[in-house]
Design a protein around this motif. Structure first.
Motif, PDB file in Angstrom:
ATOM      1  N   CYS A  52       0.829  -1.209   0.000  1.00  0.00           N
ATOM      2  CA  CYS A  52       0.000   0.000   0.000  1.00  0.00           C
ATOM      3  C   CYS A  52       0.864   1.259   0.000  1.00  0.00           C
ATOM      4  O   CYS A  52       0.547   2.247  -0.680  1.00  0.00           O
ATOM      5  CB  CYS A  52      -0.922  -0.004   1.216  1.00  0.00           C
ATOM      6  SG  CYS A  52      -2.210  -1.288   1.185  1.00  0.00           S
ATOM      7  N   LYS A  53       1.957   1.225   0.746  1.00  0.00           N
ATOM      8  CA  LYS A  53       2.855   2.383   0.767  1.00  0.00           C
ATOM      9  C   LYS A  53       3.528   2.585  -0.582  1.00  0.00           C
ATOM     10  O   LYS A  53       3.657   3.720  -1.056  1.00  0.00           O
ATOM     11  CB  LYS A  53       3.908   2.202   1.869  1.00  0.00           C
ATOM     12  CG  LYS A  53       4.872   3.372   1.976  1.00  0.00           C
ATOM     13  CD  LYS A  53       5.728   3.299   3.225  1.00  0.00           C
ATOM     14  CE  LYS A  53       6.698   2.157   3.170  1.00  0.00           C
ATOM     15  NZ  LYS A  53       7.657   2.186   4.307  1.00  0.00           N
ATOM     16  N   SER A  54       3.944   1.491  -1.219  1.00  0.00           N
ATOM     17  CA  SER A  54       4.590   1.592  -2.530  1.00  0.00           C
ATOM     18  C   SER A  54       3.624   2.152  -3.570  1.00  0.00           C
ATOM     19  O   SER A  54       3.998   2.994  -4.392  1.00  0.00           O
ATOM     20  CB  SER A  54       5.114   0.225  -2.960  1.00  0.00           C
ATOM     21  OG  SER A  54       5.730   0.281  -4.213  1.00  0.00           O
ATOM     22  N   ILE A  55       2.377   1.694  -3.547  1.00  0.00           N
ATOM     23  CA  ILE A  55       1.379   2.200  -4.491  1.00  0.00           C
ATOM     24  C   ILE A  55       1.042   3.664  -4.195  1.00  0.00           C
ATOM     25  O   ILE A  55       0.850   4.475  -5.104  1.00  0.00           O
ATOM     26  CB  ILE A  55       0.118   1.321  -4.442  1.00  0.00           C
ATOM     27  CG1 ILE A  55       0.435  -0.087  -4.983  1.00  0.00           C
ATOM     28  CG2 ILE A  55      -1.026   1.944  -5.229  1.00  0.00           C
ATOM     29  CD1 ILE A  55      -0.707  -1.061  -4.862  1.00  0.00           C
ATOM     30  N   TYR A  56       1.001   4.008  -2.919  1.00  0.00           N
ATOM     31  CA  TYR A  56       0.729   5.401  -2.544  1.00  0.00           C
ATOM     32  C   TYR A  56       1.794   6.335  -3.108  1.00  0.00           C
ATOM     33  O   TYR A  56       1.481   7.433  -3.602  1.00  0.00           O
ATOM     34  CB  TYR A  56       0.667   5.509  -1.027  1.00  0.00           C
ATOM     35  CG  TYR A  56       0.605   6.928  -0.515  1.00  0.00           C
ATOM     36  CD1 TYR A  56      -0.603   7.608  -0.429  1.00  0.00           C
ATOM     37  CD2 TYR A  56       1.771   7.596  -0.126  1.00  0.00           C
ATOM     38  CE1 TYR A  56      -0.661   8.914   0.029  1.00  0.00           C
ATOM     39  CE2 TYR A  56       1.724   8.899   0.333  1.00  0.00           C
ATOM     40  CZ  TYR A  56       0.502   9.561   0.408  1.00  0.00           C
ATOM     41  OH  TYR A  56       0.443  10.854   0.859  1.00  0.00           O
ATOM     42  N   LYS A  57       3.041   5.931  -3.063  1.00  0.00           N
ATOM     43  CA  LYS A  57       4.135   6.777  -3.556  1.00  0.00           C
ATOM     44  C   LYS A  57       4.054   6.994  -5.060  1.00  0.00           C
ATOM     45  O   LYS A  57       4.590   7.993  -5.569  1.00  0.00           O
ATOM     46  CB  LYS A  57       5.478   6.155  -3.188  1.00  0.00           C
ATOM     47  CG  LYS A  57       5.791   6.196  -1.696  1.00  0.00           C
ATOM     48  CD  LYS A  57       7.158   5.590  -1.419  1.00  0.00           C
ATOM     49  CE  LYS A  57       7.516   5.682   0.051  1.00  0.00           C
ATOM     50  NZ  LYS A  57       8.851   5.093   0.333  1.00  0.00           N
ATOM     51  N   LEU A  58       3.420   6.083  -5.797  1.00  0.00           N
ATOM     52  CA  LEU A  58       3.281   6.250  -7.244  1.00  0.00           C
ATOM     53  C   LEU A  58       2.285   7.337  -7.601  1.00  0.00           C
ATOM     54  O   LEU A  58       2.292   7.848  -8.729  1.00  0.00           O
ATOM     55  CB  LEU A  58       2.860   4.922  -7.889  1.00  0.00           C
ATOM     56  CG  LEU A  58       3.876   3.783  -7.820  1.00  0.00           C
ATOM     57  CD1 LEU A  58       3.290   2.517  -8.436  1.00  0.00           C
ATOM     58  CD2 LEU A  58       5.179   4.164  -8.515  1.00  0.00           C
ATOM     59  N   ASN A  59       1.378   7.658  -6.664  1.00  0.00           N
ATOM     60  CA  ASN A  59       0.422   8.751  -6.850  1.00  0.00           C
ATOM     61  C   ASN A  59      -0.413   8.556  -8.118  1.00  0.00           C
ATOM     62  O   ASN A  59      -0.526   9.457  -8.962  1.00  0.00           O
ATOM     63  CB  ASN A  59       1.157  10.095  -6.900  1.00  0.00           C
ATOM     64  CG  ASN A  59       0.218  11.280  -6.745  1.00  0.00           C
ATOM     65  OD1 ASN A  59      -0.859  11.156  -6.141  1.00  0.00           O
ATOM     66  ND2 ASN A  59       0.593  12.417  -7.306  1.00  0.00           N
ATOM     67  N   VAL A  60      -1.007   7.376  -8.251  1.00  0.00           N
ATOM     68  CA  VAL A  60      -1.818   7.069  -9.427  1.00  0.00           C
ATOM     69  C   VAL A  60      -3.311   7.052  -9.106  1.00  0.00           C
ATOM     70  O   VAL A  60      -4.135   6.876 -10.012  1.00  0.00           O
ATOM     71  CB  VAL A  60      -1.405   5.704 -10.022  1.00  0.00           C
ATOM     72  CG1 VAL A  60       0.007   5.766 -10.570  1.00  0.00           C
ATOM     73  CG2 VAL A  60      -1.533   4.578  -8.998  1.00  0.00           C
ATOM     74  N   ASP A  61      -3.663   7.234  -7.834  1.00  0.00           N
ATOM     75  CA  ASP A  61      -5.064   7.212  -7.418  1.00  0.00           C
ATOM     76  C   ASP A  61      -5.471   8.544  -6.813  1.00  0.00           C
ATOM     77  O   ASP A  61      -4.645   9.252  -6.214  1.00  0.00           O
ATOM     78  CB  ASP A  61      -5.295   6.109  -6.371  1.00  0.00           C
ATOM     79  CG  ASP A  61      -5.438   4.733  -6.991  1.00  0.00           C
ATOM     80  OD1 ASP A  61      -6.013   4.647  -8.088  1.00  0.00           O
ATOM     81  OD2 ASP A  61      -4.969   3.752  -6.384  1.00  0.00           O
TER      82      ASP A  61
END
Length: 636
Positions: A521-530
């Motif tokens: 979840c942290k890795s996806i959050y850092k991508l800022n795609v949502d």
């Protein structure tokens, strides 16, 4: 004083002779009006004129200029009459003069090597000369001419040839350097042949591809069978740059058999060099495949246009002579509607069959039409080949590094051919990070459907590994898969991905996998795609359910993530009131957690322990796997 003003109106040169810049970049020297202008870079002013003769009748034409390689404060100026004047350009003093008995074409200087002169003698023979030391006014030594050179001279001047190619036009390189290399590649001295093989890799970048096919590819092919292993090793090292430039026919029919031969060489050093460049050489087939795909698409588009034209016959114009004589020619005409309809259907079927035939003939996904299958066989057995070579090398690292390029070359239809190899890369702990970095990059090369079918399962499989480093490396690949699904709005793949995340990680009985869910979840959050609400709907609900997890490490990771990333920022402001309330409640619970490290992770005061370490943990009914160390993340 004149000022330096240069204005460029288009692409091309603005002066006949190339300017020279001093070693300290303070001055620029330009040739014009029979003299050399010394310009100050900082102010743009002309410092002085050198090699200038006030008597216009005695003024000599200046052909070239170069910095003295033995003294960076001196400028060598070559005149048409064969005289080279050496000037102290700061003081404008003529140091000394060198007279040569040939026509000077150009000057080149290389530090710690000497001054090099291109010249032409009275017999119109072009030669390359070197003056070792201008300080002692030594005579020019001829290095290259139409006569065969000594092996020592060729070997000594290999670096010189490499450096000079960037200053010399391709025509001159093709006229003087290439014939010399081809001729000396048959020398009886193996040092000369080895140097020629190495020089081929430098020359291919400056001569036309047609010349590479005509001269250098056959030369390299002959050297690949040289009896001396050092020559064959040099051939293996340059076969990739040659393959980038040459035609597809030469790459397929000449260079590929040569590389296969080197991969089976008896010398382990030759074999190792060939294995190291194997992935790079395979990637050279990618561009030709792209061009082929473009041609096929163009052919299909042309046929589609013909289909539309043949089927769109206006009912009011059925008896028009033009439509009557269009291909295919219709004979025994019975002008009734049923016959015309059948004819149109027959024409459409014929054209569709033509498309099928073209697809069969030039099937771009057929591995035999992409590259020689033997090369792929060697690549898929790369790890075994590296172990059998008997030398500690970076072969596996090179293979992992070139994996995305090889995958792009093979196209997604042939992913199954290299899928097991990627698994082997990922199982090697020495290269696990490199392997998953390349897997992350692969998500950009494939469609969301292919990523969901091939890459995402690999990531989930490695994310449940027993080794923490492997799990963390897999998280990056999985975040790349999610980003791909989200960017292409692949709803089906996104739903499958989220369902697998919740089932495999968030709801797992293994605390390590629940911790993986937080890291993901942290890795996806850092991508800022949502968007904030979209991210909350997909991930935060399951995240907050871990606030009372029995394992301290899970709660510690959760608190660190929420406190550092999800609150007091624009993301938090963009959430709805309901989500902000749930996050605040979670933080309040973690602030009064029974573990002091969890409390500290969310901004609580870190209080020193008041009781014995063992007695504190005896009251903590958490997972037994964390009894020895409560603040260590992962499974260290």
């Amino acid at each position: 004083m004149k000022k330096l003003k240069i204005r460029q109106f288009g692409i091309g040169t603005i002066m006949k002779y190339r300017p020279v810049v001093s070693s300290d970049s303070k001055y620029i020297f330009t040739i014009g009006d029979g003299c050399v202008y010394v310009w100050i870079v900082k102010t743009g002013e002309c410092l002085r004129l050198i090699n200038h003769n006030s008597n216009s009748n005695d003024q000599q034409i200046i052909l070239a200029q170069s910095i003295n390689p033995n003294n960076q404060l001196q400028l060598c100026v070559a005149q048409q009459n064969g005289i080279i004047n050496v000037w102290d350009y700061e003081d404008g003093i003529l140091i000394h003069t060198i007279k040569v008995e040939f026509e000077i074409i150009d000057l080149y200087s290389i530090v710690n090597s000497g001054l090099y002169i291109f010249g032409k003698n009275v017999k119109n023979v072009y030669s390359l000369y070197r003056i070792e030391s201008i300080r002692h006014k030594s005579s020019p030594i001829i290095l290259f001419d139409k006569l065969p050179c000594l092996p020592k001279s060729i070997s000594f001047d290999k670096k010189l040839m490499t450096r000079l190619t960037q200053y010399i036009s391709s025509d001159l390189v093709l006229k003087y350097f290439v014939p010399t290399i081809v001729q000396q590649s048959s020398s009886i001295a193996f040092q000369t042949r080895k140097t020629c093989a190495t020089s081929i890799g430098d020359l291919v970048t400056v001569i036309p591809p047609s010349a590479v096919d005509q001269y250098l590819v056959p030369c390299l092919s002959n050297l690949c069978s040289d009896p001396f292993w050092g020559v064959r090793k040099s051939c293996a090292e340059v076969i990739h740059p040659v393959g980038q430039v040459c035609s597809k026919e030469s790459r397929w029919n000449i260079l590929s058999p040569c590389l296969i031969q080197l991969l089976q060489d008896q010398s382990r050093w030759v074999k190792t060099a060939a294995l190291r460049v194997l992935g790079y050489f395979i990637s050279t087939f990618a561009q030709s495949n792209i061009d082929k795909q473009t041609d096929i698409n163009n052919n299909k588009n042309d046929l589609s246009i013909k289909i539309e034209e043949s089927t769109k016959i206006n009912e009011n114009d059925q008896f028009n002579d033009f439509n009557y004589w269009r291909e295919p020619v219709i004979t025994n005409i019975d002008f009734d509607k049923d016959f015309i309809l059948n004819s149109n259907q027959s024409s459409t079927t014929t054209c569709k069959e033509s498309i099928v035939e073209i697809s069969k003939i030039s099937n771009e996904d057929d591995i035999n039409n992409i590259l020689p299958i033997e090369l792929l066989d060697f690549y898929t057995s790369l790890i075994e080949q590296s172990h059998s070579s008997g030398v500690e090398t970076d072969i596996v690292h090179q293979g992992a590094h070139t994996f995305p390029a090889v995958a792009l070359t093979l196209t997604n239809k042939n992913w199954h051919r290299i899928r097991d190899l990627h698994k082997k890369f990922s199982e090697d702990l020495q290269f696990v990070n490199e392997s998953f970095d390349q897997l992350y990059e692969l998500t950009e090369l494939f469609s969301s459907v292919d990523v969901g079918d091939y890459i995402s399962p690999l990531g989930f499989g490695m994310a449940v590994d027993k080794v923490a480093d492997v799990r963390h490396a897999a998280i990056k690949a999985l975040s790349g898969c999610y980003s791909k699904f989200n960017c292409e709005k692949a709803q089906v793949q996104t739903e499958v991905f989220l369902d697998d995340c919740h089932r495999v990680f968030a709801s797992s009985q293994d605390w390590k996998l629940r911790q993986v869910y937080i890291y993901l979840c942290k890795s996806i959050y850092k991508l800022n795609v949502d968007r904030p609400d979209q991210y909350a709907l997909r991930f935060i609900g399951k995240l907050l359910s871990l606030k009372e997890d029995p394992v301290v490490n899970v709660r510690l990771s959760l608190g660190t993530f929420i406190y550092q990333y999800l609150v007091n920022n624009e993301f938090y402001i963009g959430l709805s009131d309901d989500w902000r309330t749930q996050i605040d409640e979670c933080l309040q619970i973690l602030l009064v957690d029974r573990d002091r490290d969890v409390r500290a992770s969310v901004g609580g005061i870190y209080q020193p322990r008041q009781t014995d370490l063992s007695s504190e943990y005896s009251n903590d009914h958490s997972d037994s796997s964390i009894q020895n160390n409560t603040i260590t993340l992962g499974d260290q």
